[in-house]
Write a protein that holds these residues in place. Sequence first.
Motif, PDB file in Angstrom:
ATOM      1  N   LEU A 274       0.822  -1.208   0.000  1.00 60.34           N
ATOM      2  CA  LEU A 274       0.000   0.000   0.000  1.00 60.34           C
ATOM      3  C   LEU A 274       0.857   1.259   0.000  1.00 60.34           C
ATOM      4  N   ARG A 275       2.066   1.163   0.562  1.00 59.63           N
ATOM      5  CA  ARG A 275       2.933   2.335   0.603  1.00 59.63           C
ATOM      6  C   ARG A 275       3.404   2.732  -0.805  1.00 59.63           C
ATOM      7  N   ASN A 276       3.613   1.758  -1.669  1.00 65.91           N
ATOM      8  CA  ASN A 276       4.096   2.071  -3.024  1.00 65.91           C
ATOM      9  C   ASN A 276       3.112   2.926  -3.811  1.00 65.91           C
ATOM     10  N   PRO A 277       1.828   2.522  -3.947  1.00 66.65           N
ATOM     11  CA  PRO A 277       0.912   3.408  -4.685  1.00 66.65           C
ATOM     12  C   PRO A 277       0.680   4.735  -3.971  1.00 66.65           C
ATOM     13  N   LEU A 278       0.695   4.739  -2.635  1.00 66.31           N
ATOM     14  CA  LEU A 278       0.543   6.006  -1.923  1.00 66.31           C
ATOM     15  C   LEU A 278       1.728   6.927  -2.206  1.00 66.31           C
ATOM     16  N   ALA A 279       2.936   6.357  -2.202  1.00 64.42           N
ATOM     17  CA  ALA A 279       4.112   7.170  -2.517  1.00 64.42           C
ATOM     18  C   ALA A 279       4.036   7.719  -3.941  1.00 64.42           C
ATOM     19  N   LEU A 280       3.519   6.915  -4.880  1.00 63.44           N
ATOM     20  CA  LEU A 280       3.365   7.387  -6.254  1.00 63.44           C
ATOM     21  C   LEU A 280       2.363   8.530  -6.329  1.00 63.44           C
ATOM     22  N   ILE A 281       1.258   8.406  -5.623  1.00 58.38           N
ATOM     23  CA  ILE A 281       0.253   9.482  -5.625  1.00 58.38           C
ATOM     24  C   ILE A 281       0.840  10.770  -5.069  1.00 58.38           C
ATOM     25  N   ILE A 282       1.557  10.646  -3.948  1.00 59.85           N
ATOM     26  CA  ILE A 282       2.156  11.841  -3.331  1.00 59.85           C
ATOM     27  C   ILE A 282       3.195  12.456  -4.258  1.00 59.85           C
ATOM     28  N   ALA A 283       4.027  11.629  -4.905  1.00 59.51           N
ATOM     29  CA  ALA A 283       5.056  12.150  -5.808  1.00 59.51           C
ATOM     30  C   ALA A 283       4.438  12.855  -7.002  1.00 59.51           C
ATOM     31  N   GLU A 284       3.390  12.256  -7.569  1.00 61.09           N
ATOM     32  CA  GLU A 284       2.739  12.880  -8.712  1.00 61.09           C
ATOM     33  C   GLU A 284       2.111  14.217  -8.330  1.00 61.09           C
ATOM     34  N   LEU A 285       1.479  14.266  -7.160  1.00 65.89           N
ATOM     35  CA  LEU A 285       0.873  15.529  -6.723  1.00 65.89           C
ATOM     36  C   LEU A 285       1.939  16.582  -6.432  1.00 65.89           C
ATOM     37  N   ASP A 286       3.045  16.166  -5.800  1.00 68.65           N
ATOM     38  CA  ASP A 286       4.125  17.135  -5.547  1.00 68.65           C
ATOM     39  C   ASP A 286       4.700  17.657  -6.858  1.00 68.65           C
ATOM     40  N   TRP A 287       4.903  16.739  -7.795  1.00 72.74           N
ATOM     41  CA  TRP A 287       5.456  17.140  -9.088  1.00 72.74           C
ATOM     42  C   TRP A 287       4.499  18.073  -9.821  1.00 72.74           C
ATOM     43  N   TRP A 288       3.184  17.754  -9.725  1.00 73.93           N
ATOM     44  CA  TRP A 288       2.183  18.570 -10.432  1.00 73.93           C
ATOM     45  C   TRP A 288       2.061  19.963  -9.817  1.00 73.93           C
ATOM     46  N   GLN A 289       2.222  20.028  -8.445  1.00 72.43           N
ATOM     47  CA  GLN A 289       2.078  21.310  -7.769  1.00 72.43           C
ATOM     48  C   GLN A 289       3.366  22.153  -7.788  1.00 72.43           C
ATOM     49  N   ALA A 290       4.482  21.547  -8.175  1.00 80.34           N
ATOM     50  CA  ALA A 290       5.753  22.263  -8.114  1.00 80.34           C
ATOM     51  C   ALA A 290       5.760  23.476  -9.041  1.00 80.34           C
ATOM     52  N   ARG A 291       5.155  23.327 -10.216  1.00 81.22           N
ATOM     53  CA  ARG A 291       5.123  24.446 -11.163  1.00 81.22           C
ATOM     54  C   ARG A 291       3.930  24.243 -12.102  1.00 81.22           C
ATOM     55  N   PRO A 292       3.500  25.272 -12.768  1.00 85.03           N
ATOM     56  CA  PRO A 292       2.341  25.133 -13.674  1.00 85.03           C
ATOM     57  C   PRO A 292       2.617  24.091 -14.753  1.00 85.03           C
ATOM     58  N   ARG A 293       1.595  23.324 -15.075  1.00 85.07           N
ATOM     59  CA  ARG A 293       1.721  22.263 -16.057  1.00 85.07           C
ATOM     60  C   ARG A 293       0.698  22.464 -17.166  1.00 85.07           C
ATOM     61  N   SER A 294       1.016  21.840 -18.256  1.00 88.17           N
ATOM     62  CA  SER A 294       0.082  21.879 -19.377  1.00 88.17           C
ATOM     63  C   SER A 294      -1.069  20.916 -19.132  1.00 88.17           C
ATOM     64  N   ALA A 295      -2.058  21.015 -19.973  1.00 87.21           N
ATOM     65  CA  ALA A 295      -3.212  20.113 -19.847  1.00 87.21           C
ATOM     66  C   ALA A 295      -2.804  18.665 -20.031  1.00 87.21           C
ATOM     67  N   ALA A 296      -1.854  18.413 -20.937  1.00 87.21           N
ATOM     68  CA  ALA A 296      -1.384  17.031 -21.149  1.00 87.21           C
ATOM     69  C   ALA A 296      -0.668  16.494 -19.914  1.00 87.21           C
TER      70      ALA A 296
ATOM     71  N   THR B  90      -1.220  17.478 -16.867  1.00 84.87           N
ATOM     72  CA  THR B  90      -2.257  17.256 -15.845  1.00 84.87           C
ATOM     73  C   THR B  90      -2.983  15.945 -16.086  1.00 84.87           C
ATOM     74  N   LEU B  91      -3.309  15.660 -17.340  1.00 87.77           N
ATOM     75  CA  LEU B  91      -3.985  14.396 -17.648  1.00 87.77           C
ATOM     76  C   LEU B  91      -3.081  13.202 -17.330  1.00 87.77           C
ATOM     77  N   ALA B  92      -1.793  13.332 -17.623  1.00 84.83           N
ATOM     78  CA  ALA B  92      -0.878  12.234 -17.306  1.00 84.83           C
ATOM     79  C   ALA B  92      -0.779  12.017 -15.812  1.00 84.83           C
ATOM     80  N   THR B  93      -0.759  13.135 -15.054  1.00 85.82           N
ATOM     81  CA  THR B  93      -0.730  13.012 -13.588  1.00 85.82           C
ATOM     82  C   THR B  93      -1.994  12.348 -13.084  1.00 85.82           C
ATOM     83  N   HIS B  94      -3.129  12.766 -13.636  1.00 88.04           N
ATOM     84  CA  HIS B  94      -4.405  12.147 -13.216  1.00 88.04           C
ATOM     85  C   HIS B  94      -4.423  10.655 -13.534  1.00 88.04           C
ATOM     86  N   ALA B  95      -3.914  10.299 -14.692  1.00 86.00           N
ATOM     87  CA  ALA B  95      -3.890   8.880 -15.072  1.00 86.00           C
ATOM     88  C   ALA B  95      -3.001   8.068 -14.134  1.00 86.00           C
ATOM     89  N   ALA B  96      -1.834   8.624 -13.754  1.00 85.33           N
ATOM     90  CA  ALA B  96      -0.940   7.913 -12.828  1.00 85.33           C
ATOM     91  C   ALA B  96      -1.588   7.757 -11.455  1.00 85.33           C
TER      92      ALA B  96
END
Length: 453
Positions: free
Chosen positions: A252-274, A276-282
Motif C-alpha cells: 500500500l505504501r508504493n501506490p501512496l508514494a506514487l500518488i504523493i510524488a505525482e501531486l508534488d510534481w504537479w504542484q511544483a510548477r504550472p503544467r500543461s493540460a497534457a 495534468t492528464l498524465a498526472t491524473h492517469a498515474a
Amino acid sequence: MTAFLSRCRPRTLRGRLSLVALTTAMLLMVILTVVFNTVVQRHLQRQADDELRARAAVVAATVDTSGPRVNVRESPGEELLDTNVWIYAGGRLIEKPGSATATSPLTRAAGRLAAPGGPACATAQGHDTVRLCVRPVPGGKQDMAVVTALDLSPYRNSARTLFYASLALDAVMLACTYALTRLSVRRALRPVATMTEDAGRWSAMASDERFGNGERPRELAELGRSLDALLDRIRALLRHEQQLTRELSHELRNPLALIIAELDWWQARPRSAADTLATHAAILDAARSMRTICDTLLDDARESMVAVPGSTDVLPVLRRLAASAAKPRQVTVVLSGQDTGLSAGVPGALVERIVSPLLDNALRHARERVEIRVRALADGVRVEVMDDGPGVPASFLPQLFQPGRRADPGDGHGGAGLGLPLSRRLARSAGGEVHHEERHTPGAAFVVSLPPG
C-alpha cells in the motif's frame, strides 16, 4: 424438579467428582450397614436359641419318667429353672411358670410348640418380644416336651445400639470421604490450573516456553502436548498475520508514494493540460492498485461464505470470467472443454474467486496465449490455467503460495502477491485444492481441484 436439580448440581469439576465419590460411598455404606445388622440380628437370635436349648436340657434332666407318673425332681436353684418353663406330657400341660395362666398368649404359644410336628422355636409378639424353644424329653413312656422362653429385649437393645453405632460410623466415614476427596481432587487439579494460567500468559506474551519439558503424570503430559500444539499454532498465526501486515503495508505504501510524488510534481510548477492528464492517469492507476489490494483483503475476510453449500455448472462461470478479463492486446484467452455436465459442489461466486487470481496472474505473465482447460475427474472437477510466459523460477517455488511474496517485484506488473495464497485458501476451505504443475513447459500452469456437485 429438573431445574432444581440442575441448580443444585455442582459447577466445578472438583465438586462433581466429590459428589460422585460421596454417592458411591453412601451406596456402599448402606449395603454394608444392612448386611452387618442382618448378620448381627441372626447371630443374637442364634445365641438366644442356644441359651433356650441349654436351659431346656437342664430342665429335662430333672424330669423323671421311669414310673407310671411323671415326676419333676426338685433341685437347688429350681426357681431359676422354673422361670418361663412349661412341661408337657402327651400334650397335657403338667407344669407352667407361676406368673403364667393356662390361657395366656405365652402358654398357648408353648402348647403349639409342644404339639407333635410343631416348630422347634418361635417368637411370640406381645408387650415384650419373647423367644420360645421346645426340647423333647427322651426315654419316657409318654410324649414329653420342655418349652423354655426368653425375653429378647436385651438382645434387641444390643442390636439397636449396634445399628445406631453403625449409622454414626457411616456418617463419620461419609464426611471423611467427602473431605478427603475434595482435598485430593483439588491437589490433583492444581497442576491443571497452573498449566491453564501459564498457557494464557504465554499465548498473550508470545512466549517460547512450553509444557513438554516437565515431569508430569501421563494424562497431564498429554494435556501439555495438546496445549503446546495449540500455542505453536497461535504463534504461527501471529507470525503469519505480522508478515501479512508488513507485506500489505509495503504494497500500500508504493501506490501512496506514487500518488504523493505525482501531486508534488504537479504542484511544483504550472503544467500543461497534457501533463495534468498524465498526472491524473498515474494517480488513477495507483488508486486502482490500492483498491485491488483492499478488495483482495475483503474477499479473504469474507471467507465464511464458503461454508454455504451449493452446486455450479463450471463452464458458464469460466466463459464469463474469460470474457470479462482485462487482456493485454497481444494475449489470447482460450477455453477448452465443452462438457456442459461439469458440475462442482461449490457456489458459482466462489468458483470465480478461486479461478480469477490464477487468470489474472497468467495474463500478467503470458506472451501470446492463456488457456483454461476444464475436465471431469472421478472425484470432482479439474480446472487448469496455463500461460506461455517465463514460468515460475525453481528457487521461488517454496514461497509461491506465501502471502505478499512475488518472484520479481520489479517486473513492471502490478500486484500485491496475495492472489495465489487467497485462491488456495478459498479452494481448501471448500474441500478442493490449488497447486502448481511443475512439469508444464513453457510457462506456468496452476491446477484447481473442486469437489463434485
